[in-house]
Design a protein around this motif. Sequence first.
Motif, PDB file in Angstrom:
ATOM      1  N   GLU A   1       0.835  -1.203   0.000  1.00 46.25           N
ATOM      2  CA  GLU A   1       0.000   0.000   0.000  1.00 46.25           C
ATOM      3  C   GLU A   1       0.871   1.257   0.000  1.00 46.25           C
ATOM      4  O   GLU A   1       0.652   2.181  -0.786  1.00 46.25           O
ATOM      5  CB  GLU A   1      -0.918  -0.012   1.222  1.00 46.25           C
ATOM      6  N   ILE A   2       1.874   1.293   0.879  1.00 41.18           N
ATOM      7  CA  ILE A   2       2.765   2.458   0.959  1.00 41.18           C
ATOM      8  C   ILE A   2       3.546   2.624  -0.345  1.00 41.18           C
ATOM      9  O   ILE A   2       3.649   3.728  -0.884  1.00 41.18           O
ATOM     10  CB  ILE A   2       3.728   2.335   2.160  1.00 41.18           C
ATOM     11  N   ALA A   3       4.094   1.541  -0.868  1.00 40.38           N
ATOM     12  CA  ALA A   3       4.834   1.617  -2.132  1.00 40.38           C
ATOM     13  C   ALA A   3       3.929   2.129  -3.251  1.00 40.38           C
ATOM     14  O   ALA A   3       4.351   2.933  -4.086  1.00 40.38           O
ATOM     15  CB  ALA A   3       5.425   0.250  -2.491  1.00 40.38           C
ATOM     16  N   GLY A   4       2.672   1.698  -3.255  1.00 40.96           N
ATOM     17  CA  GLY A   4       1.728   2.179  -4.260  1.00 40.96           C
ATOM     18  C   GLY A   4       1.460   3.665  -4.135  1.00 40.96           C
ATOM     19  O   GLY A   4       1.395   4.380  -5.144  1.00 40.96           O
ATOM     20  N   LEU A   5       1.307   4.158  -2.905  1.00 38.01           N
ATOM     21  CA  LEU A   5       1.090   5.593  -2.701  1.00 38.01           C
ATOM     22  C   LEU A   5       2.287   6.399  -3.188  1.00 38.01           C
ATOM     23  O   LEU A   5       2.136   7.489  -3.752  1.00 38.01           O
ATOM     24  CB  LEU A   5       0.820   5.879  -1.222  1.00 38.01           C
ATOM     25  N   ILE A   6       3.474   5.865  -2.982  1.00 39.12           N
ATOM     26  CA  ILE A   6       4.682   6.576  -3.412  1.00 39.12           C
ATOM     27  C   ILE A   6       4.813   6.541  -4.932  1.00 39.12           C
ATOM     28  O   ILE A   6       5.071   7.565  -5.568  1.00 39.12           O
ATOM     29  CB  ILE A   6       5.927   6.001  -2.713  1.00 39.12           C
ATOM     30  N   THR A   7       4.609   5.378  -5.532  1.00 40.51           N
ATOM     31  CA  THR A   7       4.809   5.276  -6.983  1.00 40.51           C
ATOM     32  C   THR A   7       3.720   5.987  -7.780  1.00 40.51           C
ATOM     33  O   THR A   7       3.942   6.327  -8.936  1.00 40.51           O
ATOM     34  CB  THR A   7       4.948   3.814  -7.440  1.00 40.51           C
ATOM     35  N   THR A   8       2.564   6.259  -7.164  1.00 41.70           N
ATOM     36  CA  THR A   8       1.533   7.039  -7.853  1.00 41.70           C
ATOM     37  C   THR A   8       1.677   8.534  -7.578  1.00 41.70           C
ATOM     38  O   THR A   8       0.947   9.329  -8.150  1.00 41.70           O
ATOM     39  CB  THR A   8       0.115   6.594  -7.432  1.00 41.70           C
TER      40      THR A   8
END
Length: 168
Positions: free
Chosen positions: A50-57
């Motif tokens: 979830e955190i990685a997704g927030l960063i990559t978006t």
Amino acid sequence: MSEGSGGSVTVDRAAGLRMFDEFRAAHPEVPRRDDVEVVCWGDEPAYADEIAGLITTGAKRATATLAAGYLAYGEPFPPLGAHWVLCDGAGSPRAVLRTTQLRLGPFHSVDEHFARAEGEGDRTLQTWLDGHRAAYQRQCARIGIEFSEDLEVCFERFTCVWPPELAD
């Protein structure tokens, strides 16, 4: 650096360092460092994803960590300008990030701009306060101190610098 620096997720440090080397090959002005951190935020794979997704978006460009947590675990504060590699819940590298701003201040000094930059939940100040208060209370219990809204927090902002399609 800890929003949980790995917990049950094992990072692939070698792959993370390869990603950092790719970044450096494209940006030779960045000094070589042997101490590049390869980290995973979150203590379980789903949260790390979830955190990685927030960063990559691009939704997440800030994080906040209790200063007492750094001290209790013997970790240094993140250096301003440092580059580091973020991994997902499988431990695979997803992005190279760079710390652009650090501020130490009491928990209660957070503002709505920082809460929005942290990118979680509905990105409001009240959601930030509620979520971080609960998380910090749990962390304080683990390290044997009492939570107070006067406790110092390391407020960190960062940019995504690699891969190129994700760079700010």
